[in-house]
Motif scaffolding. Structure first.
Motif, PDB file in Angstrom:
ATOM      1  N   ASP A   1     -26.476   8.456  30.625  1.00  0.00           N
ATOM      2  CA  ASP A   1     -27.864   8.852  30.438  1.00  0.00           C
ATOM      3  C   ASP A   1     -28.379   8.553  29.032  1.00  0.00           C
ATOM      4  N   VAL A   2     -27.538   8.117  28.112  1.00  0.00           N
ATOM      5  CA  VAL A   2     -27.949   7.827  26.747  1.00  0.00           C
ATOM      6  C   VAL A   2     -28.388   6.369  26.673  1.00  0.00           C
ATOM      7  N   GLN A   3     -29.571   6.146  26.149  1.00  0.00           N
ATOM      8  CA  GLN A   3     -30.107   4.802  25.998  1.00  0.00           C
ATOM      9  C   GLN A   3     -29.989   4.372  24.535  1.00  0.00           C
TER      10      GLN A   3
END
Length: 100
Positions: free
Chosen positions: A89-91
């Motif tokens: 979920d980390v961009q």
């Protein structure tokens, strides 16, 4: 020729040989891995002495161990192993110049 000169020549020769081996491993990793795998395969035969077999196992490169969990990519069947703390979920940040 005196003993000191012979000892000095042997030590310098060993240092030069070790340096050449280190440079060979660093500059030509593929060639050195193949050469070490070939030497390891010839030493690691059942009819060889246990000392030579141990030396053959020690010379065996890590790529030749056949461990599919290491992500080496030599056989083409496994991909790189993802980091253990990777979160999907980390961009990543992307920096762009300002529009004028």
């Amino acid at each position: 020729m005196n003993t000191f000169a012979v000892v000095q020549a042997v030590i310098i020769g060993l240092l030069v040989l070790g340096s050449a081996f280190y440079a060979f491993r660093k500059l030509l990793p593929g060639v050195s891995a193949r050469a070490l795998a070939s030497a390891s395969a010839s030493l690691n035969k059942p009819w060889r002495s246990p000392l030579l077999q141990r030396l053959g196992r020690r010379l065996q490169p890590k790529q030749a161990t056949g461990n599919c969990g290491d992500g080496c990519g030599t056989c083409g069947t496994c991909g790189p192993t993802p980091p253990k703390n990777a979160r999907p979920d980390v961009q990543p940040l992307e920096f762009r110049p300002r529009q004028r």
